[in-house]
Design a protein around this motif. Structure first.
Motif, PDB file in Angstrom:
ATOM      1  N   LYS A  47       0.499  -1.210  -0.334  1.00  0.00           N
ATOM      2  CA  LYS A  47      -0.225  -0.086  -0.112  1.00  0.00           C
ATOM      3  C   LYS A  47       0.671   0.925  -0.075  1.00  0.00           C
ATOM      4  O   LYS A  47       2.139   1.401   0.671  1.00  0.00           O
ATOM      5  CB  LYS A  47      -0.695  -0.280   1.511  1.00  0.00           C
ATOM      6  N   SER A  48       0.071   2.654  -0.997  1.00  0.00           N
ATOM      7  CA  SER A  48       1.274   3.486  -0.635  1.00  0.00           C
ATOM      8  C   SER A  48       0.094   4.388  -0.356  1.00  0.00           C
ATOM      9  O   SER A  48      -1.490   4.581  -1.244  1.00  0.00           O
ATOM     10  CB  SER A  48       1.938   3.700  -1.768  1.00  0.00           C
ATOM     11  N   THR A  49       0.450   5.489   0.564  1.00  0.00           N
ATOM     12  CA  THR A  49       0.433   6.896   0.652  1.00  0.00           C
ATOM     13  C   THR A  49       1.074   8.401  -0.078  1.00  0.00           C
ATOM     14  O   THR A  49       1.982   8.078  -0.146  1.00  0.00           O
ATOM     15  CB  THR A  49      -0.827   7.298   1.659  1.00  0.00           C
ATOM     16  N   VAL A  50      -0.067   8.625  -1.329  1.00  0.00           N
ATOM     17  CA  VAL A  50       0.868  10.034  -2.148  1.00  0.00           C
ATOM     18  C   VAL A  50       0.405  10.997  -1.979  1.00  0.00           C
ATOM     19  O   VAL A  50      -0.954  11.402  -1.210  1.00  0.00           O
ATOM     20  CB  VAL A  50       1.049   9.386  -3.482  1.00  0.00           C
ATOM     21  N   ILE A  51       1.243  12.104  -0.693  1.00  0.00           N
ATOM     22  CA  ILE A  51       0.350  13.764  -0.226  1.00  0.00           C
ATOM     23  C   ILE A  51       1.395  14.890  -1.216  1.00  0.00           C
ATOM     24  O   ILE A  51       2.466  14.758  -1.330  1.00  0.00           O
ATOM     25  CB  ILE A  51       0.543  13.788   1.352  1.00  0.00           C
ATOM     26  N   LEU A  52       0.413  15.504  -2.247  1.00  0.00           N
ATOM     27  CA  LEU A  52       1.081  16.401  -2.209  1.00  0.00           C
ATOM     28  C   LEU A  52       0.372  17.537  -2.372  1.00  0.00           C
ATOM     29  O   LEU A  52      -0.681  18.179  -2.090  1.00  0.00           O
ATOM     30  CB  LEU A  52       0.599  16.853  -4.332  1.00  0.00           C
TER      31      LEU A  52
END
Length: 93
Positions: A47-52
């Motif tokens: 799983k991955s979470t990307v925050i921009l």
């Protein structure tokens, strides 16, 4: 007011993370005017979470349109959720 776009992905392989690192080292495309990008990764769960982070509503909207239309083979994995947040507190060392 700063904004953050937070996206969660499932089915993210270590190989895909390495590909994303290489792509991101070149910097974001012009149509994604993020001031910062953070990718969190859980290898065991794939799983991955990307925050921009964005400085303005206009920058957020521009990137949101681009990222929302992105084909699945260009994302880290299967997009599970997308959230829009105001950045209430941000502390950098």
């Amino acid at each position: 007011m700063a904004l953050a776009r937070v996206v969660s992905f499932d089915g993210v392989s270590q190989a895909r993370v390495e590909e994303m690192k290489a792509q991101m080292s070149e910097g974001p495309p012009d149509d994604i005017p993020a001031t910062e990008v953070v990718m969190l990764y859980d290898a065991d769960a794939e799983k991955s979470t990307v925050i921009l982070f964005f400085d303005s509503e206009a920058d957020y909207e521009r990137a949101d349109q681009t990222l929302g239309a992105m084909p699945t083979d260009e994302t880290p994995g299967r997009r599970v959720s997308v959230g829009r947040y105001e950045v209430a507190v941000r502390q950098l060392d």
